[in-house]
Design a protein around this motif. Structure first.
Motif, PDB file in Angstrom:
ATOM      1  N   TYR B 119       0.849  -1.191   0.000  1.00 36.49           N
ATOM      2  CA  TYR B 119       0.000   0.000   0.000  1.00 36.49           C
ATOM      3  C   TYR B 119       0.881   1.237   0.000  1.00 36.49           C
ATOM      4  O   TYR B 119       1.786   1.345   0.817  1.00 36.49           O
ATOM      5  CB  TYR B 119      -0.859   0.059   1.266  1.00 36.49           C
ATOM      6  CG  TYR B 119      -1.880  -1.041   1.394  1.00 36.49           C
ATOM      7  CD1 TYR B 119      -3.213  -0.813   1.065  1.00 36.49           C
ATOM      8  CD2 TYR B 119      -1.514  -2.299   1.854  1.00 36.49           C
ATOM      9  CE1 TYR B 119      -4.161  -1.816   1.190  1.00 36.49           C
ATOM     10  CE2 TYR B 119      -2.455  -3.311   1.978  1.00 36.49           C
ATOM     11  CZ  TYR B 119      -3.774  -3.069   1.646  1.00 36.49           C
ATOM     12  OH  TYR B 119      -4.706  -4.058   1.763  1.00 36.49           O
ATOM     13  N   ASN B 120       0.604   2.174  -0.898  1.00 27.35           N
ATOM     14  CA  ASN B 120       1.184   3.515  -0.805  1.00 27.35           C
ATOM     15  C   ASN B 120       0.067   4.428  -0.330  1.00 27.35           C
ATOM     16  O   ASN B 120      -0.881   4.698  -1.082  1.00 27.35           O
ATOM     17  CB  ASN B 120       1.682   3.987  -2.162  1.00 27.35           C
ATOM     18  CG  ASN B 120       3.123   3.609  -2.395  1.00 27.35           C
ATOM     19  OD1 ASN B 120       4.001   3.945  -1.601  1.00 27.35           O
ATOM     20  ND2 ASN B 120       3.368   2.884  -3.460  1.00 27.35           N
ATOM     21  N   ILE B 174      -2.955   3.570  -2.985  1.00 29.27           N
ATOM     22  CA  ILE B 174      -2.794   2.782  -4.207  1.00 29.27           C
ATOM     23  C   ILE B 174      -2.132   1.476  -3.776  1.00 29.27           C
ATOM     24  O   ILE B 174      -1.212   1.474  -2.959  1.00 29.27           O
ATOM     25  CB  ILE B 174      -1.988   3.530  -5.288  1.00 29.27           C
ATOM     26  CG1 ILE B 174      -1.826   2.649  -6.532  1.00 29.27           C
ATOM     27  CG2 ILE B 174      -0.674   4.035  -4.785  1.00 29.27           C
ATOM     28  CD1 ILE B 174      -1.240   3.386  -7.729  1.00 29.27           C
ATOM     29  N   PHE B 175      -2.640   0.380  -4.325  1.00 31.86           N
ATOM     30  CA  PHE B 175      -2.243  -0.944  -3.850  1.00 31.86           C
ATOM     31  C   PHE B 175      -1.786  -1.796  -5.024  1.00 31.86           C
ATOM     32  O   PHE B 175      -2.427  -1.804  -6.073  1.00 31.86           O
ATOM     33  CB  PHE B 175      -3.455  -1.602  -3.171  1.00 31.86           C
ATOM     34  CG  PHE B 175      -3.214  -2.996  -2.668  1.00 31.86           C
ATOM     35  CD1 PHE B 175      -2.356  -3.225  -1.601  1.00 31.86           C
ATOM     36  CD2 PHE B 175      -3.873  -4.079  -3.246  1.00 31.86           C
ATOM     37  CE1 PHE B 175      -2.150  -4.516  -1.122  1.00 31.86           C
ATOM     38  CE2 PHE B 175      -3.667  -5.371  -2.770  1.00 31.86           C
ATOM     39  CZ  PHE B 175      -2.801  -5.589  -1.712  1.00 31.86           C
ATOM     40  N   GLN B 176      -0.652  -2.472  -4.857  1.00 34.13           N
ATOM     41  CA  GLN B 176      -0.243  -3.480  -5.848  1.00 34.13           C
ATOM     42  C   GLN B 176      -0.229  -4.836  -5.158  1.00 34.13           C
ATOM     43  O   GLN B 176       0.570  -5.074  -4.241  1.00 34.13           O
ATOM     44  CB  GLN B 176       1.142  -3.182  -6.450  1.00 34.13           C
ATOM     45  CG  GLN B 176       1.450  -4.159  -7.582  1.00 34.13           C
ATOM     46  CD  GLN B 176       2.813  -3.997  -8.226  1.00 34.13           C
ATOM     47  OE1 GLN B 176       3.729  -3.421  -7.651  1.00 34.13           O
ATOM     48  NE2 GLN B 176       2.957  -4.525  -9.433  1.00 34.13           N
ATOM     49  N   SER B 177      -1.100  -5.736  -5.599  1.00 35.59           N
ATOM     50  CA  SER B 177      -1.236  -7.002  -4.859  1.00 35.59           C
ATOM     51  C   SER B 177      -0.099  -7.974  -5.167  1.00 35.59           C
ATOM     52  O   SER B 177       0.205  -8.842  -4.369  1.00 35.59           O
ATOM     53  CB  SER B 177      -2.581  -7.662  -5.171  1.00 35.59           C
ATOM     54  OG  SER B 177      -2.594  -8.106  -6.507  1.00 35.59           O
ATOM     55  N   ASP B 272       0.306  -7.778   7.795  1.00 37.86           N
ATOM     56  CA  ASP B 272       0.453  -8.890   6.842  1.00 37.86           C
ATOM     57  C   ASP B 272       0.688  -8.383   5.427  1.00 37.86           C
ATOM     58  O   ASP B 272       0.362  -9.043   4.451  1.00 37.86           O
ATOM     59  CB  ASP B 272      -0.787  -9.787   6.887  1.00 37.86           C
ATOM     60  CG  ASP B 272      -2.051  -9.022   6.507  1.00 37.86           C
ATOM     61  OD1 ASP B 272      -1.965  -7.793   6.293  1.00 37.86           O
ATOM     62  OD2 ASP B 272      -3.122  -9.651   6.434  1.00 37.86           O
ATOM     63  N   THR B 273       1.242  -7.162   5.308  1.00 33.49           N
ATOM     64  CA  THR B 273       1.440  -6.553   4.003  1.00 33.49           C
ATOM     65  C   THR B 273       2.598  -5.566   4.122  1.00 33.49           C
ATOM     66  O   THR B 273       3.288  -5.552   5.135  1.00 33.49           O
ATOM     67  CB  THR B 273       0.117  -5.861   3.571  1.00 33.49           C
ATOM     68  OG1 THR B 273       0.263  -5.339   2.276  1.00 33.49           O
ATOM     69  CG2 THR B 273      -0.265  -4.735   4.542  1.00 33.49           C
ATOM     70  N   VAL B 274       2.820  -4.763   3.092  1.00 33.86           N
ATOM     71  CA  VAL B 274       3.848  -3.715   3.153  1.00 33.86           C
ATOM     72  C   VAL B 274       3.129  -2.374   3.064  1.00 33.86           C
ATOM     73  O   VAL B 274       2.273  -2.188   2.202  1.00 33.86           O
ATOM     74  CB  VAL B 274       4.855  -3.842   1.987  1.00 33.86           C
ATOM     75  CG1 VAL B 274       5.915  -2.760   2.090  1.00 33.86           C
ATOM     76  CG2 VAL B 274       5.472  -5.224   1.952  1.00 33.86           C
ATOM     77  N   ILE B 275       3.460  -1.452   3.960  1.00 30.03           N
ATOM     78  CA  ILE B 275       2.780  -0.153   3.975  1.00 30.03           C
ATOM     79  C   ILE B 275       3.808   0.965   3.832  1.00 30.03           C
ATOM     80  O   ILE B 275       4.787   1.008   4.578  1.00 30.03           O
ATOM     81  CB  ILE B 275       2.000   0.052   5.292  1.00 30.03           C
ATOM     82  CG1 ILE B 275       1.049  -1.119   5.540  1.00 30.03           C
ATOM     83  CG2 ILE B 275       1.235   1.379   5.263  1.00 30.03           C
ATOM     84  CD1 ILE B 275       0.428  -1.094   6.926  1.00 30.03           C
ATOM     85  N   SER B 276       3.570   1.862   2.883  1.00 28.59           N
ATOM     86  CA  SER B 276       4.409   3.059   2.765  1.00 28.59           C
ATOM     87  C   SER B 276       3.580   4.275   3.162  1.00 28.59           C
ATOM     88  O   SER B 276       2.497   4.494   2.630  1.00 28.59           O
ATOM     89  CB  SER B 276       4.907   3.236   1.331  1.00 28.59           C
ATOM     90  OG  SER B 276       5.706   2.155   0.968  1.00 28.59           O
ATOM     91  N   GLN B 286       6.335  -6.741   8.231  1.00 26.89           N
ATOM     92  CA  GLN B 286       6.672  -7.617   9.357  1.00 26.89           C
ATOM     93  C   GLN B 286       7.395  -8.847   8.831  1.00 26.89           C
ATOM     94  O   GLN B 286       6.936  -9.488   7.877  1.00 26.89           O
ATOM     95  CB  GLN B 286       5.404  -8.023  10.125  1.00 26.89           C
ATOM     96  CG  GLN B 286       5.703  -8.745  11.428  1.00 26.89           C
ATOM     97  CD  GLN B 286       4.502  -8.827  12.355  1.00 26.89           C
ATOM     98  OE1 GLN B 286       3.366  -8.615  11.939  1.00 26.89           O
ATOM     99  NE2 GLN B 286       4.741  -9.135  13.628  1.00 26.89           N
ATOM    100  N   SER B 287       8.509  -9.176   9.463  1.00 30.81           N
ATOM    101  CA  SER B 287       9.282 -10.328   8.982  1.00 30.81           C
ATOM    102  C   SER B 287       8.644 -11.621   9.471  1.00 30.81           C
ATOM    103  O   SER B 287       7.799 -11.623  10.360  1.00 30.81           O
ATOM    104  CB  SER B 287      10.726 -10.233   9.478  1.00 30.81           C
ATOM    105  OG  SER B 287      10.794 -10.666  10.821  1.00 30.81           O
TER     106      SER B 287
END
Ligand SMILES: Cc1cc2nc3c(=O)[nH]c(=O)nc-3n(C[C@H](O)[C@H](O)[C@H](O)COP(=O)(O)OP(=O)(O)OC[C@H]3O[C@@H](n4cnc5c(N)ncnc54)[C@H](O)[C@@H]3O)c2cc1C
Ligand SMILES: [Zn+2]
Lengths: 88, 418
Positions: B119-120, B174-177, B272-276, B286-287
């Motif tokens: 997510y950006n 904006i999300f790239q799955s 459970d994802t990447v957030i910017s 999270q690792s």
């Protein structure tokens, strides 16, 4: 934390300053028409691993532009002078 | 060297895991190679692998001054995505994403690609418009992108700050799955093992200190293990590009800057994802071990020292807390830094240099991990064929001369701003 000795304010924390740019780079004369000179000025850098001369702005202090000598590998701080007093 | 498989794990377990063979050889350098790659990070190792696999050039060595992946490959926050919109970048990063998606199979090494999405966040109507434009460019090029409004982001990421007195309210994202993370060390080791299997010599603890010259042409390198001749020399030394280029008499549109990363104490699964974060330079994931992996801004001043200072720690953790208030009591476990070549437009260079015999792969800034597969693939092509592939043809060295900078963020020629 870098500690920079401003010639006017004395020893201050890095957070009072903003990094400017490589202070070796010289702007060409305004009537210079050789594009290579402008290209070098805008884009190209020596990027030295070791001693570096750089502009810092004492933005939360005396607001003077300074030229600082700093080692990019050891972060050792050297001489710091007012930019306007550094010979062109 | 045997293939890794579920069966091999089972078989070696029966013999107490005592009979695994080493993953790659440790040869002494030969006097001469067809191609010599300087830098045993992901990019250098991938280049060697694709030189052998795609172009049948196997008399190749990778020279590394430390150990494999001890540079930025092993220091980065492992985010992989292909959400670029400038011509020159878009399809290059999408090639990389496609290579990532098959990389574990291709290398017979689990690179633990986890397409957990990214997510950006947008914090103003203007940012939403920019995100919509970016998403449209991506979708027009066949790349997945979705735009979410505030309610949808809130449903998906309930732990962000949605309170009334939030300094930077979330307007959407904006999300790239297909984006996500990969295991950084595995990328270096997987490429090293696969390249070695194709005959590539991987030489560690060997620093390149200069070049061998003949008639103004580079014909090899001077190393701490003696001179090694080579038909072509390729640089993939991240952070040290300016330094090694200067030894070849080249000045580059690059400055070296340090970037930090942070890992917290381990937590139960939370993110459970990447957030910017869109309001400051900050991102979080999270690792698998539970630690929150975070990154922030550059130190701001030129640096070849692989260490960072406290002001950035404060900046990054302040952003973390502004974004996710529940993190306020969290403790950091580790913090480190890597040095990267920040280019004048924030985009890389994969090209022949004006010095004959010398090829350059650099200027990756803080986004080069995701580029690893395509970077190696395109650099191998450029070295093998003496011309760029169409996916790296914009990553030239002379684009600055011609006004073709690829400035994804529109920051201008200020390396510490990209
Ligand atoms: C903290 C941090 C976070 C990052 N986060 C991300 C991210 O989330 N996503 C992303 O896509 N990118 C990220 N990056 C950027 C990414 O890590 C780099 O762009 C990428 O790893 C560069 O790959 P490389 O293989 O060229 O570099 P490296 O792995 O640094 O390889 C270069 C190698 O060259 C060697 N070398 C240097 N000089 C010599 C010499 N004279 N002789 C021999 N060997 C030499 C070095 O020892 C090093 O091993 C991050 C970087 C940092 C520092
Ligand atoms: Zn001052």
């Amino acid at each position: 934390m870098l500690r920079i000795k401003c010639p006017i304010c004395g020893l201050r924390d890095e957070t009072e300053f903003t990094y400017g740019a490589d202070a070796i780079v010289r702007r060409p004369d305004m009537d210079e028409t050789n594009p290579q000179d402008w290209l070098n000025y805008v884009f190209y850098r020596d990027d030295p691993k070791g001693p570096h001369k750089e502009y810092w702005h004492h933005v939360q202090g005396c607001r003077q532009w300074l030229v600082l000598e700093r080692n990019t590998l050891s972060h050792e701080i050297g001489a710091c002078r007012l930019a306007r007093e550094v010979p062109k | 060297m045997s293939n890794y498989s579920a069966f091999s794990i089972f078989r070696h377990a029966l013999s107490g895991n005592k009979n695994w063979s080493r993953a790659w050889r440790d040869p002494d350098p030969k006097p001469s190679y067809d191609v010599l790659i300087v830098g045993g990070g992901g990019h250098g190792l991938a280049t060697a692998y694709y030189l052998a696999k795609e172009h049948d050039i196997r008399n190749v060595a990778v020279i590394e001054k430390g150990w494999l992946g001890g540079g930025n490959t092993g220091r980065n926050t492992t985010i992989v995505r292909s959400n670029y919109m400038m011509p020159g970048n878009t399809m290059f990063y999408e090639r990389s994403m496609k290579l990532w998606e098959n990389l574990s199979q291709d290398l017979n090494f689990n690179v633990m690609l986890s397409q957990r999405g990214q997510y950006n966040l947008c914090h103003s109507p203007g940012q939403m418009d920019a995100a919509r434009r970016r998403g449209n460019v991506m979708r027009a090029n066949g790349i997945d992108a979705e735009l979410f409004d505030r309610d949808e982001v809130r449903r998906r990421l309930p732990y962000l700050d949605y309170s009334d007195n939030c300094r930077f309210p979330v307007h959407g994202a904006i999300f790239q799955s297909r984006a996500g993370t990969a295991r950084h060390d595995a990328v270096a080791w997987g490429y090293a093992r696969a390249a070695d299997k194709q005959g590539v010599d991987i030489i560690q603890q060997c620093e390149v200190v200069g070049y061998l010259w003949e008639d103004g042409k580079i014909i090899g390198v001077e190393t701490t293990k003696g001179p090694i001749r080579a038909g072509k020399v390729g640089l993939a030394v991240a952070g040290h590009t300016g330094h090694l280029a200067s030894k070849a008499g080249l000045r580059l549109p690059i400055e070296t800057h340090a970037l930090q990363a942070f890992v917290s104490e381990p937590l139960k699964p939370l993110i459970d994802t990447v957030i910017s974060f869109g309001a400051a330079h900050f991102y979080i994931s999270q690792s698998d071990k539970g630690g929150l992996v975070m990154g922030g801004d550059l130190e701001g001043y030129n640096s070849y020292a692989q260490l960072g200072g406290l002001p950035i720690v404060e900046h990054a953790l302040g952003s973390a807390k502004a974004l996710i208030p529940s993190l306020s009591r969290l403790r950091l476990l580790r913090q480190w830094a890597g040095v990267m070549d920040m280019s004048m437009d924030g985009s890389p260079i994969i090209a022949k240099t004006p010095v004959e015999g010398l090829y350059l792969n650099g200027g990756w800034c803080y986004g080069g991990f995701k580029a690893t597969p395509a970077s190696g693939w395109c650099f191998a092509w450029t070295i093998a064929k003496d011309e760029p592939h169409e996916d790296n043809c914009e990553f030239t060295l002379n684009r600055f001369e011609h006004g073709y900078q690829i400035d994804e963020k529109g920051m201008g020629p200020q390396p510490n701003a990209h």
